[in-house]
Design a protein around this motif. Structure first.
Motif, PDB file in Angstrom:
ATOM      1  N   LYS A 186      -0.189  14.207 -29.177  1.00 13.87           N
ATOM      2  CA  LYS A 186       0.704  13.918 -30.307  1.00 13.87           C
ATOM      3  C   LYS A 186       2.118  14.456 -30.031  1.00 13.87           C
ATOM      4  N   GLU A 187       2.135  15.673 -29.541  1.00 10.59           N
ATOM      5  CA  GLU A 187       3.400  16.341 -29.233  1.00 10.59           C
ATOM      6  C   GLU A 187       4.244  15.474 -28.293  1.00 10.59           C
ATOM      7  N   TRP A 188       3.580  14.957 -27.243  1.00  8.23           N
ATOM      8  CA  TRP A 188       4.322  14.181 -26.250  1.00  8.23           C
ATOM      9  C   TRP A 188       4.600  12.765 -26.719  1.00  8.23           C
ATOM     10  N   GLU A 189       3.600  12.153 -27.377  1.00  6.39           N
ATOM     11  CA  GLU A 189       3.772  10.751 -27.762  1.00  6.39           C
ATOM     12  C   GLU A 189       4.878  10.589 -28.809  1.00  6.39           C
ATOM     13  N   PHE A 190       4.877  11.463 -29.790  1.00  8.89           N
ATOM     14  CA  PHE A 190       5.800  11.245 -30.902  1.00  8.89           C
ATOM     15  C   PHE A 190       7.026  12.150 -30.903  1.00  8.89           C
ATOM     16  N   LYS A 191       6.973  13.287 -30.177  1.00  8.01           N
ATOM     17  CA  LYS A 191       8.140  14.169 -30.240  1.00  8.01           C
ATOM     18  C   LYS A 191       8.919  14.182 -28.926  1.00  8.01           C
ATOM     19  N   LYS A 192       8.199  14.428 -27.838  1.00 12.18           N
ATOM     20  CA  LYS A 192       8.936  14.709 -26.612  1.00 12.18           C
ATOM     21  C   LYS A 192       9.215  13.482 -25.739  1.00 12.18           C
ATOM     22  N   ARG A 193       8.345  12.472 -25.837  1.00 13.37           N
ATOM     23  CA  ARG A 193       8.427  11.360 -24.903  1.00 13.37           C
ATOM     24  C   ARG A 193       9.807  10.676 -24.900  1.00 13.37           C
ATOM     25  N   GLU A 194      10.289  10.368 -26.114  1.00 13.07           N
ATOM     26  CA  GLU A 194      11.523   9.593 -26.246  1.00 13.07           C
ATOM     27  C   GLU A 194      12.676  10.250 -25.481  1.00 13.07           C
ATOM     28  N   ASN A 195      12.769  11.583 -25.589  1.00 12.32           N
ATOM     29  CA  ASN A 195      13.909  12.256 -24.975  1.00 12.32           C
ATOM     30  C   ASN A 195      13.598  12.835 -23.603  1.00 12.32           C
ATOM     31  N   HIS A 196      12.398  12.585 -23.119  1.00 13.70           N
ATOM     32  CA  HIS A 196      12.073  13.120 -21.798  1.00 13.70           C
ATOM     33  C   HIS A 196      12.867  12.359 -20.735  1.00 13.70           C
ATOM     34  N   ASN A 197      13.228  13.067 -19.672  1.00 12.02           N
ATOM     35  CA  ASN A 197      14.083  12.441 -18.652  1.00 12.02           C
ATOM     36  C   ASN A 197      13.410  11.307 -17.893  1.00 12.02           C
ATOM     37  N   TRP A 198      12.081  11.338 -17.841  1.00 15.04           N
ATOM     38  CA  TRP A 198      11.387  10.326 -17.047  1.00 15.04           C
ATOM     39  C   TRP A 198      10.412   9.550 -17.931  1.00 15.04           C
ATOM     40  N   ASP A 199      10.200   8.280 -17.550  1.00 19.99           N
ATOM     41  CA  ASP A 199       9.260   7.457 -18.310  1.00 19.99           C
ATOM     42  C   ASP A 199       7.848   7.977 -18.130  1.00 19.99           C
ATOM     43  N   ILE A 200       7.162   8.170 -19.230  1.00 23.43           N
ATOM     44  CA  ILE A 200       5.742   8.511 -19.157  1.00 23.43           C
ATOM     45  C   ILE A 200       5.000   7.533 -20.057  1.00 23.43           C
TER      46      ILE A 200
END
Ligand SMILES: NC(=O)c1ccc[n+]([C@@H]2O[C@H](COP(=O)([O-])OP(=O)(O)OC[C@H]3O[C@@H](n4cnc5c(N)ncnc54)[C@H](O)[C@@H]3O)[C@@H](O)[C@H]2O)c1
Length: 823
Positions: free
Chosen positions: A380-394
């Motif tokens: 949840k943390e990565w999908e909805f909070k961190k993913r969008e602003n992460h430097n690389w596509d995940i």
């Protein structure tokens, strides 16, 4: 052409290639001894299947062969040509469906394959057999499947070693990078070659490109020998491209008249890394990457390792059992790398780049699924909070059994390890129903059909409108009002209908709903005249025309209100003349009340202030701000104006180039030929032609309108020459985009300060001044004075209250002239 490699790099590459042949016969290129391959025999890739229609049949009557051909075609495009015609979500749905069918008929031909079959018959590039297979991952989009995955692991372990099974199992949670998996082959701690995953058994040698585009590898040619007992090993991981490059590259492509836009960073990485393998045979125009390479010398890929596989002392000593060999359970593994989490630390010690905070360990109890929430939290943390602003596509989270010994016991299933599982992030596409289809008229008269759909949440956003691209796209998908369709939202891209979902109720399956046999539009969906030709939705009864060279239809009426609305909205846009206080609704009111007929009339608006003030929603302050903003826009300069007036193919970047190269509107207008524009601007032929035709219309009436427009600009004192200040801001902007925040103005008294501005500035309106200061001096412009404020910058007629407060607090007060002087 690729960029030239440095001499030392070339020497290095030729050295390792020579070593392959001389020292180790095992590493003879596969192509020298393998001519055919079972997979190739099976691969009757149906290249004639040009059916791009992504009709997803949810009825249970799919033809297995047709589905196979579809998957093979998508695989070929994806793995060999770096093109995704459908979304991963859609592909995975089709794949699952085929997998079920193939299992049912006990014929797992396509769904057993990894990647796309390698072409063994060509002599391009070297091919090497992997010492242990490079597998794919089981995947799911459903959280329930995580429990199923955990239960299967526990069941399997219990069956294998009922006594030894622990009460707790640790899992390593890692980001699933959406890039290209590669293997770095080390012998005696020295990098020998870099291989693609290929078909899982055999990979292709991409050493040259990898070293060129992943510069960090150059520091990893020799690894410290004291970190593990192994000397020969493979380090597998993902090559990715920082997301900031995607926009830059797509913009560069557009600037080079290349309309094909990359949807994701993965396809760029794949295209470039495999370039030398593909070269001409499979090359596709859409992969024309040379211009962007030449233009963007700075581009580099990153590599994130996730798998350590010792390969020396024969295969029995595999640290990691992705070879599928389950019989070596008694081998003692070096303690320093006996778990996935230790391996990730090992990579860091070896000098590999690590994506901080990207992994986590969770411990789950056997026979109890309560703790699964810890995995769900991480997701949840990565999908909805961190993913969008992460430097690389995940595109998901990989869940792996942490202990390498347990991994070895678990082994592999077909094309993926049993000990790992990928949870893929929620679908960026959802199914909804079309309630209506309307036509939208763009600023150039281009018609875009838009579907009004039953509101639906797509990845956290409610979608009620989605583009259908153009009329022939509707025809191709054979959709109608009432059709169930798949809507996709990718990043900040406008939601798009990507396919039709066939259902029993849908009886429009095989009929065109836009054109009949005579190529006439079907009246029921859009307004047509008596001749049966479709007309513009603007009530002017203008027939839409299909311009030569365009798939789109256009409204060519000069006075089309829809078009006018779009043109004026574009003119006032931030990227163009940046006029504040006029949104679409205000423009409509101005048009309806005959206050303006086109965008140039905005400059006459001050003459009608009283009438303006009588309109609904136009308060005294609003009108004043609007007129001020219009006035300030006169000084924007040539680049903004060229962008604003709607020359086809000229957006904000090309207009900057034109402004810089021609310096004045007159110089550009006086260009005598397409060639002269092409040579002077450096822009492509098509763009130059478009500019020339815009300023030299054949139609006499159009010519007179253009002359009148320019006359109005001149008589209203618009700056029709290049504006250095704007240009400087734009240059800074580009630098910022390139992650290069070098600020040349560090010594300026306005640098790195908290600043409040007040009054009217000669430099431009408030937004402009704010933007200018923030970008040029890396300062923060605040809306009001507070304890952080250091400077009050004043223009003409500053607010007395602000001046008093600044004096009270003893702030520096600077006026614009001082500021210009220092500039
Ligand atoms: N859109 C299309 O047309 C199309 C066509 C073919 C395939 N695909 C996509 O590709 C997928 C199949 O490709 P695949 O076999 O490479 O599987 P995959 O991409 O779903 O997962 C396996 C890969 O994940 C990568 N990976 C990233 N981070 C990792 C980590 N931390 N640990 C381990 N591995 C990690 C590895 O390269 C590994 O090979 C499909 O599920 C689909 O999403 C799309």
């Amino acid at each position: 052409m690729f960029r030239h490699q440095s001499k030392s790099l070339k020497t290095f590459i030729s050295t390792i290639k020579n070593n392959n042949y001389d020292n180790n016969k095992k590493f003879l290129p596969i192509s020298k001894f393998t001519t055919t391959n079972d997979i190739n025999k099976n691969n009757s890739n149906n290249n004639n299947n040009n059916n791009n229609n992504i009709n997803i049949n949810i009825d249970n009557n799919d033809d297995i062969e047709e589905l196979r051909n579809k998957i093979k075609r998508y695989n070929d495009l994806y793995y060999n040509k770096s093109i995704s015609e459908i979304s991963d979500f859609e592909y995975d749905k089709l794949f699952k469906r085929l997998e079920n069918l193939e299992k049912k008929f006990n014929q797992q031909i396509v769904t057993n394959q990894i990647g796309a079959p390698i072409n063994y018959s060509n002599n391009r590039g070297l091919k090497f057999r992997h010492k242990s297979r490079m597998l794919s991952l089981q995947n799911t989009y459903s959280k329930d499947d995580i429990i199923a995955f955990k239960n299967k692991i526990e069941k399997f372990l219990l069956k294998q070693q009922p006594v030894q099974t622990q009460k707790l199992i640790e899992y390593s949670l890692e980001l699933k990078y959406d890039g290209i998996g590669i293997s770095l082959v080390y012998e005696n701690n020295i990098l020998k070659r870099v291989l693609t995953r290929g078909d899982g058994e055999v990979g292709e040698d991409i050493t040259t490109n990898a070293l060129q585009f992943i510069p960090s590898l150059k520091n990893l040619l020799t690894l410290p020998s004291n970190l593990t007992k192994y000397k020969d090993f493979e380090i597998r991981g993902e090559v990715v491209l920082n997301k900031s490059y995607l926009k830059i590259i797509n913009k560069l492509k557009l600037d080079n008249n290349d309309q094909h836009q990359y949807k994701n960073t993965r396809n760029i990485v794949s295209g470039i890394l495999r370039k030398s393998i593909e070269e001409d045979e499979n090359s596709d125009d859409s992969l024309n990457i040379e211009p962007m390479l030449l233009l963007n010398e700075q581009m580099k890929f990153d590599f994130f390792p996730y798998n350590f596989i010792p390969t020396n002392n024969n295969n029995n000593n595999n640290n990691n059992n992705s070879s599928g060999d389950n019989n070596n359970n008694n081998i003692i593994i070096d303690e320093r790398c006996n778990s996935q989490s230790k391996n990730l630390k090992l990579f860091e010690k070896m000098g590999f780049q690590i994506d901080s905070g990207s992994s986590n360990l969770v411990t789950l109890s056997i026979n109890n699924n309560d703790d699964i929430k810890n995995i769900e939290e991480f997701i949840k943390e990565w999908e909805f909070k961190k993913r969008e602003n992460h430097n690389w596509d995940i595109d998901g989270i990989v869940i792996k059994v942490n202990d390498i010994n347990i991994q070895r016991i678990l082994g592999d299933i077909n094309r993926s390890p049993r000990w790992a599982f990928a949870y893929k992030f929620g679908a960026k596409s959802e199914v909804s129903t079309i309630n209506d289809i309307v036509l939208q008229v763009g600023k150039s008269g281009r018609i875009t059909p838009v579907a009004i759909v039953e509101p639906i949440q797509v990845h956290g956003v409610t979608i009620s409108r989605a583009t259908l691209n153009n009329l022939s796209y509707i025809n191709k998908l054979k959709i109608n009002i009432g059709s169930k369709v798949l809507i996709e939202r990718a990043g900040d891209v406008i939601p798009k209908i990507i396919g039709k979902v066939n259902t029993h109720q849908d009886n429009t399956n095989n009929t065109s709903i836009i054109m009949d046999n005579d190529n006439k539009f079907i009246k029921s969906l859009f307004k047509c005249n008596e001749k049966g030709n479709i007309i513009c939705p603007c009530n002017l009864e203008t027939e839409l025309i299909n311009k030569v060279g365009y798939v789109d239809y256009f409204c060519v009426a000069d006075n089309c209100p829809n078009q006018l609305l779009q043109q004026i909205s574009w003119f006032v846009d931030k990227k163009a003349m940046n006029i504040q206080g006029v949104g679409k609704s205000q423009i409509s009111i101005l048009l309806e009340n005959d206050l303006i007929e086109d965008f140039s009339d905005l400059y006459e608006l001050h003459k009608y202030k009283d009438k303006l003030l009588s309109l609904k929603g136009f308060s005294y302050t609003k009108v004043n701000n609007l007129l001020d903003s219009i006035e300030a826009s006169k000084q924007r300069g040539l680049a903004s104006l060229l962008c604003a007036i709607g020359i086809p193919g000229i957006g904000s970047s090309n207009s900057k180039i034109l402004s810089k190269k021609f310096q004045s509107l007159d110089n550009l207008i006086n260009s005598t030929s397409i060639e002269s524009i092409e040579i002077q601007s450096g822009l492509g032929r098509q763009t130059s032609e478009s500019i020339f035709n815009f300023f030299n219309p054949l139609d006499q009436f159009e010519k007179q309108s253009l002359d009148f427009l320019i006359y109005k600009f001149k008589s209203n004192n618009l700056k029709l020459t290049h504006n250095n200040i704007i240009d400087e801001i734009n240059d800074n902007d580009t630098n910022n985009n390139n992650n290069n925040n070098n600020n040349n103005n560090g010594n300026h008294s306005l640098s790195n300060k908290y600043i409040v501005i007040t009054g009217k500035f000669k430099l431009g309106d408030r937004d402009f001044v704010k933007d200018y200061i923030q970008r040029k001096f890396n300062s923060k412009v605040q809306s009001s004075i507070n304890s952080l404020t250091q400077i009050l910058l004043i223009g003409e007629k500053p607010a007395i209250a602000k001046l008093n407060k600044a004096n009270e607090l003893g702030l520096q007060i600077k006026n614009e002239d001082e500021f210009e002087f220092e500039n």
